[in-house]
Enzyme design. Structure first.
Site, mmCIF file in Angstrom:
data_model
loop_
_atom_site.group_PDB
_atom_site.id
_atom_site.type_symbol
_atom_site.label_atom_id
_atom_site.label_comp_id
_atom_site.label_asym_id
_atom_site.label_seq_id
_atom_site.Cartn_x
_atom_site.Cartn_y
_atom_site.Cartn_z
ATOM 1 N N ASP A 1 37.346 -18.414 32.309
ATOM 2 C CA ASP A 1 36.691 -19.275 33.284
ATOM 3 C C ASP A 1 35.241 -18.804 33.413
ATOM 4 O O ASP A 1 34.926 -17.897 34.194
ATOM 5 C CB ASP A 1 37.408 -19.208 34.629
ATOM 6 C CG ASP A 1 36.846 -20.205 35.636
ATOM 7 O OD1 ASP A 1 35.780 -20.797 35.352
ATOM 8 O OD2 ASP A 1 37.462 -20.383 36.698
ATOM 9 N N HIS B 1 21.643 -35.190 17.976
ATOM 10 C CA HIS B 1 22.683 -34.973 16.994
ATOM 11 C C HIS B 1 22.034 -34.880 15.619
ATOM 12 O O HIS B 1 20.829 -35.117 15.456
ATOM 13 C CB HIS B 1 23.737 -36.081 17.039
ATOM 14 C CG HIS B 1 24.773 -35.887 18.110
ATOM 15 N ND1 HIS B 1 25.635 -34.815 18.108
ATOM 16 C CD2 HIS B 1 25.071 -36.612 19.222
ATOM 17 C CE1 HIS B 1 26.425 -34.885 19.163
ATOM 18 N NE2 HIS B 1 26.093 -35.957 19.865
ATOM 19 N N ASP B 2 22.858 -34.562 14.642
ATOM 20 C CA ASP B 2 22.375 -34.343 13.284
ATOM 21 C C ASP B 2 21.358 -35.401 12.852
ATOM 22 O O ASP B 2 20.279 -35.080 12.345
ATOM 23 C CB ASP B 2 23.581 -34.332 12.339
ATOM 24 C CG ASP B 2 23.238 -33.906 10.930
ATOM 25 O OD1 ASP B 2 22.701 -34.749 10.176
ATOM 26 O OD2 ASP B 2 23.501 -32.752 10.566
ATOM 27 N N ASP C 1 23.605 -30.135 10.584
ATOM 28 C CA ASP C 1 24.505 -29.245 11.318
ATOM 29 C C ASP C 1 24.915 -28.029 10.494
ATOM 30 O O ASP C 1 24.843 -26.890 10.974
ATOM 31 C CB ASP C 1 25.775 -30.000 11.726
ATOM 32 C CG ASP C 1 25.589 -30.818 12.992
ATOM 33 O OD1 ASP C 1 24.554 -30.657 13.659
ATOM 34 O OD2 ASP C 1 26.476 -31.624 13.312
#
Length: 400
Positions: free
Chosen positions: A63, A129-130, A159
């Site tokens: 956690d 993103h990529d 990536d």
């Protein structure tokens, strides 16, 4: 574990894309990799046992929103050689597990960070993103047909190539420095940096005037008729790449092109006619027929295989490029080492929290039972093979 990195201790903060790929590579090469998952969640949107980038790793569930969870990660970092994370800039610091905190408890630690935009710069805090990272490097612009839009090269180039592989290279370089000096450091691996680096030769060609800054007009982007993909009689495809004149001569001969009708390979003005001739010849036979024609020579021709077909390819099979682990066919570790070969992955992708108690004991984390009792750390109950109820759609719950 066997392999050149046997004995190396790595903490991987669970995430998507390049960081887990880098952790997989390190595990493949023998490192002991412990993935820190969130309690009750798997970072990748597919069932944990099917997340092949988790192979060779063990998982603990923590956690991280509780101070005790951050303290637990720091305790692991104090005993590790490497920590890798792929959070947005500032997230690790807010959680209390940033470089300053971790290097304070372990000055020899290599702290590897991988993001799309990097740890600083105008876009550092924004999502991406990529495809968006590739777009700004100029690389995406260069990929695709002349008469169509740019084509995303899956997420292999950004990536995994510019991100994950460069993170591995950076971590190993920093380990060498730490071994010599006793001082660790932070590795800032940005996909935009790594992808730009991969394009070094391309930018050199542009500067020299040997590469046109448009798609489908150059030697290696499909512009040259002798470096491209052609459809065969059965609707499949053949990849041809005889760049050198001696290889092109063999290619033309095996393809059945008549010397008198074949344009000069290097006459750019004749490329459209040469492309038409090659396409017509290739279309006359099936893919597998052409594969047999070119099987034993230097014509630089190969069948375009599907993902289902590739593992059965005779050459890949002979090299053992694919292995089967717990009934799952997957790429084998690479590269190969003569003195310290990497073994076939023996640990299947872990379920979140599957090894929590085992890792806490092995890494001598203080008050392990208290952490488990208080829910700071979570041990997955034995027999819970569905992965905390994560179905085929996964349980994507990344930290932000």
């Amino acid at each position: 574990m066997t392999g050149p990195l046997a004995g190396l201790g790595v903490i991987e903060m669970a995430g998507l894309g390049p960081a887990p790929f880098a952790g997989m590579v390190l595990a493949d090469l023998g490192a002991t990799v412990v993935r820190v998952d969130r309690v009750g969640a798997h970072a990748v949107p597919l069932p944990p046992r099917e997340d092949l980038q988790g192979r060779g790793k063990r998982s603990i569930a923590v956690d991280l929103r509780r101070p005790e969870g951050a303290a637990l990660v720091r305790a692991l970092a104090s005993r590790a050689d490497v920590l890798i994370e792929g959070f947005r800039p500032g997230v690790a610091e807010r959680l209390g597990i940033g470089p300053t905190e971790c290097l304070a408890v372990n000055p020899r630690l290599v702290y590897g960070r991988v993001t799309g935009w990097g740890q600083d710069g105008p876009l550092a805090s924004t999502a991406g993103h990529d495809i968006t990272y590739l777009a700004r490097t100029g690389v995406l612009h260069a990929i695709g047909p002349a008469d169509g839009p740019p084509v995303p090269p899956l997420n292999l180039l950004g990536d995994y190539g510019g991100g994950g592989m460069l993170l591995v290279a950076g971590v190993l370089a920093a380990l060498w420095q730490a071994q010599r000096t006793g001082a660790g450091q932070v590795v800032d691996a940005a996909i935009v940096d790594g992808t730009t680096l991969l394009a070094t030769q391309l930018y050199g060609l542009v500067h020299s005037g040997l590469w046109q800054d448009r798609r489908g007009a150059n030697l290696l982007d499909g512009g040259a008729p002798f470096y491209g993909v052609y459809e065969t009689a059965d609707g499949r495809h053949l990849a041809v790449g005889p760049l050198e004149p001696k290889f092109f001569a063999e290619f033309a001969d095996r393809l059945g092109l008549e010397p008198a009708e074949t344009p000069d390979q290097l006459d750019v003005a004749s490329w459209p006619r040469l492309r038409t001739l090659i396409a017509a010849r290739v279309a006359a036979r099936t893919r597998d027929e052409w594969t047999r024609v070119f099987a034993d020579g230097d014509g630089c021709v190969a069948p375009v295989l599907s993902l289902d077909e590739a593992p059965a390819d005779p050459h890949l099979s002979a090299r053992g490029a694919f292995v089967e682990v717990d009934g799952v066919r997957q790429p084998a570790p690479a590269p190969r080492f003569s003195a310290t070969p990497a073994a076939v992955p023996s640990l299947p992708p872990p379920l979140p929290g599957e090894h929590t108690r085992e890792v806490l004991e092995e890494w001598s984390v203080p008050d392990a039972e208290v952490l488990l009792a208080n829910g700071v750390a979570h041990q997955l109950p034995s027999g819970n093979e569905d992965g905390l109820g994560l179905g085929r759609q996964g349980g994507h719950a990344p930290l932000a």
